[in-house]
Design an enzyme around this catalytic site. Sequence first.
Site, PDB file in Angstrom:
ATOM      1  N   GLY A   1       0.847  -1.191   0.000  1.00  0.00           N
ATOM      2  CA  GLY A   1       0.000   0.000   0.000  1.00  0.00           C
ATOM      3  C   GLY A   1       0.879   1.236   0.000  1.00  0.00           C
ATOM      4  O   GLY A   1       1.104   1.880  -1.024  1.00  0.00           O
TER       5      GLY A   1
ATOM      6  N   CYS B   1      -9.596  21.640  18.143  1.00  0.00           N
ATOM      7  CA  CYS B   1      -9.487  21.864  19.595  1.00  0.00           C
ATOM      8  C   CYS B   1      -9.034  20.595  20.308  1.00  0.00           C
ATOM      9  O   CYS B   1      -9.796  19.992  21.072  1.00  0.00           O
ATOM     10  CB  CYS B   1     -10.827  22.301  20.158  1.00  0.00           C
ATOM     11  SG  CYS B   1     -11.499  23.687  19.300  1.00  0.00           S
TER      12      CYS B   1
ATOM     13  N   TYR C   1      -2.561   6.514   3.728  1.00  0.00           N
ATOM     14  CA  TYR C   1      -3.066   6.751   5.094  1.00  0.00           C
ATOM     15  C   TYR C   1      -3.217   8.250   5.382  1.00  0.00           C
ATOM     16  O   TYR C   1      -3.029   8.686   6.512  1.00  0.00           O
ATOM     17  CB  TYR C   1      -2.171   6.042   6.124  1.00  0.00           C
ATOM     18  CG  TYR C   1      -1.978   4.578   5.768  1.00  0.00           C
ATOM     19  CD1 TYR C   1      -3.048   3.691   5.867  1.00  0.00           C
ATOM     20  CD2 TYR C   1      -0.761   4.109   5.268  1.00  0.00           C
ATOM     21  CE1 TYR C   1      -2.904   2.359   5.495  1.00  0.00           C
ATOM     22  CE2 TYR C   1      -0.613   2.774   4.889  1.00  0.00           C
ATOM     23  CZ  TYR C   1      -1.685   1.914   5.004  1.00  0.00           C
ATOM     24  OH  TYR C   1      -1.540   0.605   4.625  1.00  0.00           O
TER      25      TYR C   1
HETATM   26  C1  LIG Z   1      -3.540  -7.195   5.677  1.00  0.00           C
HETATM   27  C2  LIG Z   1      -2.822  -5.995   5.182  1.00  0.00           C
HETATM   28  N1  LIG Z   1      -2.251  -6.061   3.966  1.00  0.00           N
HETATM   29  C3  LIG Z   1      -1.577  -5.006   3.453  1.00  0.00           C
HETATM   30  C4  LIG Z   1      -1.432  -3.826   4.160  1.00  0.00           C
HETATM   31  C5  LIG Z   1      -0.688  -2.704   3.539  1.00  0.00           C
HETATM   32  O1  LIG Z   1       0.396  -2.342   4.284  1.00  0.00           O
HETATM   33  P1  LIG Z   1       1.407  -1.237   3.749  1.00  0.00           P
HETATM   34  O2  LIG Z   1       0.613  -0.033   3.389  1.00  0.00           O
HETATM   35  O3  LIG Z   1       2.293  -1.007   4.902  1.00  0.00           O
HETATM   36  O4  LIG Z   1       2.112  -1.815   2.577  1.00  0.00           O
HETATM   37  C6  LIG Z   1      -1.987  -3.745   5.452  1.00  0.00           C
HETATM   38  C7  LIG Z   1      -1.773  -2.549   6.263  1.00  0.00           C
HETATM   39  O5  LIG Z   1      -1.375  -2.579   7.390  1.00  0.00           O
HETATM   40  C8  LIG Z   1      -2.723  -4.833   5.959  1.00  0.00           C
HETATM   41  O6  LIG Z   1      -3.311  -4.787   7.160  1.00  0.00           O
END
Ligand SMILES: Cc1ncc(COP(=O)(O)O)c(C=O)c1O
Length: 421
Positions: free
Chosen positions: A274, A342, A371
Amino acid sequence: MAPTTSSTASELRTQQLSDIAASAGTPCYVYDAGAIRDAYATLDGAFDGYPHAIHYALKANSSLAIVKLVQRLGSHADANSPGEVDVAFRCGFRPDQIVFTGVGKSAVEIDRAVSLGLLAINVESPGELDRIDQRAIAQGVRARVALRVNPDIDANSHPHISTGLKSNKFGVPIDEAPALFREMSSRRGLQPVGAHVHIGSQITTLDPLRKAAEAVVALARDLKSEGVELQHLDMGGGLGISYDGSPVVNPSEYVRALVAATRGSGLTVAIEPGRVLVGPAGVQLSRVVDVKQFPGAKRFIVLDAGMTELMRPALYNAFHRITPLVRRDGHEVPVDIVGPICESTDAYARDRNFPPVDVGDIVVVSDVGAYGAVMGHTYLRRPLPPEVLIDGDRASTSLRASWRIIRRRQTLDELLALETE
Ligand SMILES: Cc1ncc(COP(=O)(O)O)c(C=O)c1O
């Protein structure tokens, strides 16, 4: 956003971001399609022909235009909720390209996931195994499942985003896995197709990722000797990016380590990246709304963006680079860069050396592509800000690189539309 290469290119990028801030308003998120394509190509290329599937983790950024962009690159999808499964469908992923993960799947969610015929439902517990089996039998199908194993490996990441320790809620202890695989193989409603591991996020060293991969490869080998044949090993996501310039794992090296661990098994390697795909491709633009300092006290720069638009600093004490879009002359001095919410935790940076800024100046927060917007919320009745995608000829030194709004700013009426007095 990927750094530009020459001062002319950087001036053009500054002008473009300034145009975007003027038209879309602040705060807003701006993504660079080219940076996402480059990051994807790096991971994909590093497999060097070894059978693999890159399941983009939608949780990092599930804006439709971003998911569609990644889908067009040939990615598969990792959905962490039924909503993300639906987004994946809307963006053109086929059921057999989607894995569905989630530590607590409700009966309704299981029923639907089974009916969709996904590539794999990642199973989190013996109880869930039962529930999936029952729903599959009721529907007259065999659900493809992968068991999420917890290898008890420390990802050395922030404790709030570590998932691979015994003390974390995720998966089943790896020692229990052989028995559970045998159990799954004996069930009428289940077809075990893979093993899944995900030990955390923002992992900056290779060792834990390699160890987790080796653990699932060893598991698959043992299972094979017992006659349980898997199709894929899902190594999860987790690869970190450099928010502050310190060294992190090279994505190609990471892929090569996974392939080296898996090659002997011949199994397909799945990964669920991700952050590494979209994180560095996004910035947040906000405007300075106040600068204040009293004698003997801190200097505060107050932005029109805060924890409602970027949760990471408040949630994990996360570091993000922050720079004025146009630098004014003058010395850097320590400041707190804070939001308008706040809550005292609403600060993007504390005691950070920062050049002089005035009210109205635009500030760029880096590496918010993952994120960032997805964790945004409407606390204090703050409508969700717009998201913008720059896509065009990055090699060109003209302003031809075009941009478009991929999510418009929410209105207060839209925010209140679900409510009655
Ligand atoms: C099951 C799972 N797969 C993939 C990801 C993607 O992680 P990242 O954005 O650190 O690559 C996450 C995120 O924590 C996750 O919970």
